[in-house]
Design a protein around this motif. Sequence first.
Motif: not given
Length: 259
Positions: A51-68
């Motif tokens: 994507i480039g530009g100002s895009a940033v990322g977060v690795a997290a499994d949102l199937a769990s409360v902890e990931g959320h």
Amino acid sequence: MNIDLGGKTALVTGSTEGIGFGIAQGPANAGARVIVNGRTQAKVDAAVARIGGSAVGVAADLASVEGHEQLVAAVPDADIVISNLGIFQPADFFDTDDATWDRHWQVNVMAGVRLARAYLPKMEAKGWGRLLFLGSESAFNIPVEMIHYGVSKTADVALARGLAKRMAGTGVTVNSVLPGPTLSEGVEAMLEAERAKSGKPIEEVAAAFVQEHRSSSIIRRAATVEEVANMIVYLASPLASATTGAAMRVDGGVIDTLM
């Protein structure tokens, strides 16, 4: 029509590939700062680089409360939240166990519920925001080969409608988007054996699949990821200020009803 999302932050869940990646590219091209989300750091990093530009990322499994909670800690505020994360697994109803039902419910429904609880109050405080749920034409045309998936997508449409009414008068809109068969990476992988066997371009193979399995399609082909993303970008923009509580179709006419 000029869609300008400059100064906005857009969070797109499940956006390292497929429709989600296309959706993430859309707001980025319109000037938004995009947050990419996926389960693994490697895929997140690769998507951010594309994507480039100002895009940033977060690795997290949102199937769990902890990931959320991990995601919200990293991204405490967003102007636009697109709940795209979803799974599907074809299985006959009588062979679908509780674990499969629960997995689809946690990923396809509860991940979006948690996003709404976390971000809608902050949007309301600012007087502006956009929350979008990726539904599916399967929300209305429940697929007999994966009833559990159809039920989860119907729940997403109902959730969006209820939340839109809950946010009435706040300047925050909530909508769902209903893609039909879309030529994403996942669909390409599903059709790869037939493509290799026939030697035909993947677009022709996908069109044949749509005509056989979604015979009510009016466009008679699979949509592109970009076509779905275009609807998302519009709904995420200030131009869509009078659209809320809606289930917007990008299904190629598959849903055979007037409303």
